[in-house]
Motif scaffolding. Structure first.
Motif, short mmCIF file in Angstrom:
data_model
loop_
_atom_site.label_atom_id
_atom_site.label_comp_id
_atom_site.label_asym_id
_atom_site.label_seq_id
_atom_site.Cartn_x
_atom_site.Cartn_y
_atom_site.Cartn_z
N ILE A 118 5.03 36.79 2.04
CA ILE A 118 4.46 35.86 3.02
C ILE A 118 3.24 35.17 2.43
CG2 ILE A 118 3.25 35.73 5.25
CD1 ILE A 118 5.23 37.95 6.20
N ALA A 119 2.39 35.93 1.73
CA ALA A 119 1.18 35.34 1.14
C ALA A 119 1.53 34.32 0.07
CB ALA A 119 0.31 36.45 0.55
N VAL A 120 2.59 34.57 -0.69
CA VAL A 120 3.00 33.63 -1.73
C VAL A 120 3.48 32.33 -1.09
CG1 VAL A 120 4.72 33.23 -3.53
CG2 VAL A 120 3.47 35.39 -3.46
N LYS A 121 4.21 32.43 0.02
CA LYS A 121 4.70 31.24 0.71
C LYS A 121 3.54 30.44 1.27
CE LYS A 121 7.85 29.74 4.30
NZ LYS A 121 8.70 30.14 5.40
N GLY A 122 2.68 31.05 1.98
CA GLY A 122 1.40 30.61 2.51
C GLY A 122 1.12 29.15 2.80
N GLU A 123 -0.11 28.80 2.54
CA GLU A 123 -0.70 27.52 2.93
C GLU A 123 -0.35 26.39 1.96
OE1 GLU A 123 -5.26 25.98 3.80
OE2 GLU A 123 -4.88 28.08 3.38
N THR A 124 0.02 25.24 2.52
CA THR A 124 0.24 24.03 1.71
C THR A 124 -0.26 22.81 2.47
OG1 THR A 124 2.46 23.57 2.56
CG2 THR A 124 2.32 24.96 0.59
N HIS A 125 -0.70 21.82 1.71
CA HIS A 125 -1.16 20.55 2.28
C HIS A 125 -0.72 19.44 1.34
CE1 HIS A 125 -3.72 22.78 5.05
NE2 HIS A 125 -4.07 23.52 4.02
N THR A 126 -0.23 18.33 1.89
CA THR A 126 0.20 17.19 1.08
C THR A 126 -0.67 15.98 1.41
OG1 THR A 126 2.47 17.99 0.92
CG2 THR A 126 2.12 15.63 0.56
N VAL A 127 -1.08 15.27 0.36
CA VAL A 127 -1.76 13.99 0.52
C VAL A 127 -0.77 12.92 0.09
CG1 VAL A 127 -3.69 12.54 -0.21
CG2 VAL A 127 -4.02 15.01 0.08
N HIS A 128 -0.50 11.98 0.99
CA HIS A 128 0.48 10.91 0.76
C HIS A 128 -0.26 9.58 0.76
CE1 HIS A 128 4.16 8.56 1.19
NE2 HIS A 128 3.57 7.91 2.18
N PHE A 129 0.07 8.71 -0.21
CA PHE A 129 -0.57 7.40 -0.32
C PHE A 129 0.38 6.28 0.05
CE2 PHE A 129 -3.10 9.88 -3.39
CZ PHE A 129 -4.38 9.57 -2.94
N VAL A 130 -0.17 5.25 0.73
CA VAL A 130 0.53 3.99 0.96
C VAL A 130 -0.41 2.90 0.48
CG1 VAL A 130 1.52 2.42 2.67
CG2 VAL A 130 1.76 4.90 2.97
N ASN A 131 0.02 2.14 -0.52
CA ASN A 131 -0.81 1.04 -1.04
C ASN A 131 -0.14 -0.27 -0.69
OD1 ASN A 131 -2.40 -0.74 -2.40
ND2 ASN A 131 -1.92 0.03 -4.45
N ASN A 132 -0.67 -0.94 0.33
CA ASN A 132 -0.14 -2.24 0.74
C ASN A 132 -0.91 -3.40 0.12
OD1 ASN A 132 1.80 -1.09 2.50
ND2 ASN A 132 0.25 -0.84 4.09
N CYS A 133 -1.78 -3.12 -0.83
CA CYS A 133 -2.65 -4.16 -1.41
C CYS A 133 -1.94 -5.03 -2.44
CB CYS A 133 -3.88 -3.54 -2.05
SG CYS A 133 -4.95 -2.69 -0.87
N GLY A 134 -0.88 -4.52 -3.04
CA GLY A 134 -0.19 -5.28 -4.08
C GLY A 134 -0.77 -5.06 -5.47
N SER A 135 -1.90 -4.39 -5.55
CA SER A 135 -2.49 -4.04 -6.85
C SER A 135 -3.39 -2.84 -6.64
CB SER A 135 -3.29 -5.21 -7.43
OG SER A 135 -4.37 -5.52 -6.57
N GLY A 136 -3.89 -2.29 -7.71
CA GLY A 136 -4.75 -1.11 -7.64
C GLY A 136 -3.94 0.18 -7.69
N THR A 137 -4.65 1.26 -7.99
CA THR A 137 -4.01 2.57 -8.13
C THR A 137 -4.68 3.57 -7.20
OG1 THR A 137 -3.56 2.12 -10.46
CG2 THR A 137 -3.46 4.42 -9.77
N PRO A 138 -3.93 4.10 -6.22
CA PRO A 138 -4.50 5.17 -5.40
C PRO A 138 -4.87 6.35 -6.30
CG PRO A 138 -2.50 4.32 -4.41
CD PRO A 138 -2.58 3.75 -5.80
N THR A 139 -6.06 6.90 -6.10
CA THR A 139 -6.56 7.96 -6.97
C THR A 139 -7.09 9.10 -6.12
OG1 THR A 139 -7.15 6.29 -8.62
CG2 THR A 139 -8.16 8.45 -8.87
N LEU A 140 -6.66 10.32 -6.46
CA LEU A 140 -7.11 11.54 -5.78
C LEU A 140 -7.83 12.42 -6.79
CD1 LEU A 140 -7.03 13.31 -3.16
CD2 LEU A 140 -4.89 14.28 -4.04
#
Length: 177
Positions: free
Chosen positions: A35-57
């Motif tokens: 159970i501990a191995v399965k545990g906690e997860t979080h996803t960060v999802h990007f949407v870039n509608n600008c037509g240029s640039g790079t989303p950076t985390l």
């Protein structure tokens, strides 16, 4: 985990414990580890509608993503995101910054938090926003101008933080929304 199983086998041989109680304990411990191995997860999802640039985390000195979804197997603490237009510093200096901590709450009020920062040296660069999903759906913020009321301008502007107290919540970040 294999080390843990091996340790239990050696412990059993040394102690010559073959009772039903020991077997039940081992099964319970293996279930807890699984159970501990399965545990906690979080996803960060990007949407870039600008037509240029790079989303950076970024988290500390590490680039976690340059546009692709990023999934953290465990808490994502003190991460930042911005649209790299060529004018942003490594930590988003000169650009609109999204700050986030995604963590399962262990006590009331100790869960996830995200915000938009325009505290110098950060400055408005592109329309930016975020919203939680897979929990706290609809909670988030948008910044569409240099004077947006949903952003930090001073470190004590804590009323603009958006909290979420749901396990395994995810965050969608949109540029030019």
């Amino acid at each position: 985990m294999f080390f843990f199983i091996g340790f239990l086998i050696v412990l059993s041989a040394i102690c010559n414990l073959t009772s039903m109680h020991f077997k039940t304990t081992v099964i319970s411990l293996l279930a807890a580890v699984t159970i501990a191995v399965k545990g906690e997860t979080h996803t960060v999802h990007f949407v870039n509608n600008c037509g240029s640039g790079t989303p950076t985390l970024i988290q500390g000195p590490n680039v976690l993503s340059t546009g692709a979804d990023f999934t953290s197997n465990g808490p994502l603490i003190s991460a930042i995101a911005y649209l790299q237009t060529g004018a942003c510093g490594f930590n988003g200096e000169g650009c609109t910054l999204i700050e986030m901590t995604l963590v399962n709450p262990t006590t009331p009020g100790s869960g996830s938090s995200a915000d938009i920062s325009l505290i110098p040296p950060h400055a408005f660069s592109v329309t930016s926003g975020f919203g939680y999903f897979n929990g706290c759906d609809g909670a988030g913020a948008d910044c569409t101008s240099p004077s947006c009321p949903t952003a930090f301008f001073e470190p004590d502007d804590t009323n603009v933080q958006v909290a979420c107290q749901t396990d395994n919540v995810n965050l969608a970040i949109t540029f030019c929304d």
